[in-house]
Design a protein around this motif. Sequence first.
Motif, PDB file in Angstrom:
ATOM      1  N   ASP A 275       0.219  -1.719   2.534  1.00 19.59           N
ATOM      2  CA  ASP A 275       0.398  -2.944   3.311  1.00 19.59           C
ATOM      3  C   ASP A 275       1.234  -3.981   2.557  1.00 19.59           C
ATOM      4  O   ASP A 275       1.276  -5.146   2.912  1.00 19.59           O
ATOM      5  CB  ASP A 275      -0.957  -3.544   3.711  1.00 19.59           C
ATOM      6  CG  ASP A 275      -1.882  -3.744   2.515  1.00 19.59           C
ATOM      7  OD1 ASP A 275      -1.416  -3.627   1.367  1.00 19.59           O
ATOM      8  OD2 ASP A 275      -3.076  -4.018   2.736  1.00 19.59           O
ATOM      9  N   PRO A 300      11.840   0.268  11.973  1.00 18.07           N
ATOM     10  CA  PRO A 300      10.492   0.708  12.340  1.00 18.07           C
ATOM     11  C   PRO A 300       9.548   0.825  11.140  1.00 18.07           C
ATOM     12  O   PRO A 300       8.358   0.498  11.237  1.00 18.07           O
ATOM     13  CB  PRO A 300      10.731   2.071  13.006  1.00 18.07           C
ATOM     14  CG  PRO A 300      12.126   2.013  13.502  1.00 18.07           C
ATOM     15  CD  PRO A 300      12.872   1.199  12.479  1.00 18.07           C
ATOM     16  N   ALA A 301      10.073   1.289  10.002  1.00 18.50           N
ATOM     17  CA  ALA A 301       9.218   1.418   8.816  1.00 18.50           C
ATOM     18  C   ALA A 301       8.808   0.049   8.288  1.00 18.50           C
ATOM     19  O   ALA A 301       7.662  -0.144   7.858  1.00 18.50           O
ATOM     20  CB  ALA A 301       9.941   2.207   7.731  1.00 18.50           C
ATOM     21  N   ALA A 304       6.082  -1.194  10.506  1.00 17.80           N
ATOM     22  CA  ALA A 304       4.810  -0.500  10.297  1.00 17.80           C
ATOM     23  C   ALA A 304       4.050  -1.080   9.106  1.00 17.80           C
ATOM     24  O   ALA A 304       2.825  -1.268   9.168  1.00 17.80           O
ATOM     25  CB  ALA A 304       5.059   0.997  10.088  1.00 17.80           C
TER      26      ALA A 304
END
Length: 337
Positions: A275, A300-301, A304
Amino acid sequence: MTREIWLLLDSSGLGGIESHVAELAAGLTAAGQAPRVVFLTDFGPHPLRDRLDAAGVPWEALPGGLAALRRRLRQGRPALLHTHGYKANLLGRIAARLAGIPVASSFHAGERPAGAVGLYDLADRWTAGLAARVAVSRQIARRLPWRAEVVPNFVALPDAAPGPRPLTIAFVGRMVPEKGPDRFAALADLVPGPHYLAFGDGPERAAVEAAAAGRVEFRGAVPGMAGHWAEVGLLAITSRAEGLPLAALEAMAAGVPVAAFGLGGLPELVTDGVDGWLAPPDDLPALAARLAAWAALDAPARAAIGAAARVTIAARFGREAGVTRLLAVYRRAGADL
C-alpha cells in the motif's frame, strides 16, 4: 447537559498537531461529545480557527500562562482537559491538577529537539505521570518513562473514491530540518520525470527553494490538503525523525500512497510494496528507488496501490475507532462522560 472536553494546544501555525486536534474535535462531535479547542496563548489569526469555525467547533484563546489557564479551568469545569504539545502538556497538567480536572496528554513528536525546546521535551516526558498518557506510535511510547496507551493518529475516510492519479510527487509539511525538505529537493534530482510539488512553509523554505532551482513547485502553506490531494500521485515523506504523520494518513485515505523512510510509526502504517513504499532510515538512494518504481508503474497499477492505501486506513486508522479508544482513556482518567 454534556460537559465539554477541552483540547489544549500552544500554537501559532498549522502543522500535524493542529490537524490532529481538528480531526479529534470533529470525531468527538460525531460521537455525541462536546469538544472545545483552547489556545494557551493568543497569537492572533490562525488557520486552525478558520477550520474550527467551518466545522462549528467552539474555540477560545487565553492570554498565556499557568494562572490564566487555571482560572479558566475552574470557571469552565470541563469533563477533561486533553493537552497536545510540549508547553500545553506541561502547563495543562499542572493547571488541571490544581483545578481538580481530569487530564490526559498526547505525545506526537518523534524527534528529540535541541536547545530550549529540548528542555521542554525532557520536562514534558518526565512529568507525564501527572496525567493519563497517549502516544501516537509504539516508538514514542517507548521513549516515555511512564506507560502510555498507544492510539495512532486517525482520519475520516472521504466518501468519494479516488480518481486517476497524476505523475506528481508531493512534500507536505513544515519546512524545518527534521522534516527533510532538502532531501525532497534532492529526490527531484535523483528521479527526474515526475512533477514535484511542495506544500508548506518555514525557516528552511528559502534555502531549499534556491537549491531546487525550479525542479520543485513550491505552493507555500495551505489551510488543509483536502482540496489538493487530487493533484498528487505519491506523497514522499523525507523526515529525519517522525511520529505518525497525519499527512500520511490523509493522503492514504484519499487514495494517495506514501513513500517514506521507515521511521517512527510509519512501519506500522505502510507495508512496503503493498500500500506504499518504505526505505531504510536516511537511505536517500533507496527512497529514490521507491519513487522510481512508482513512476514506472502504469496508471492501473498506480491506482491499485492507491486503493490498497485507502483500504489500510479504513481498516486500522479510521476516525471512529480512534475516538472510541480515546474516550476509553478519558474515562479511565476520571472523566464523567
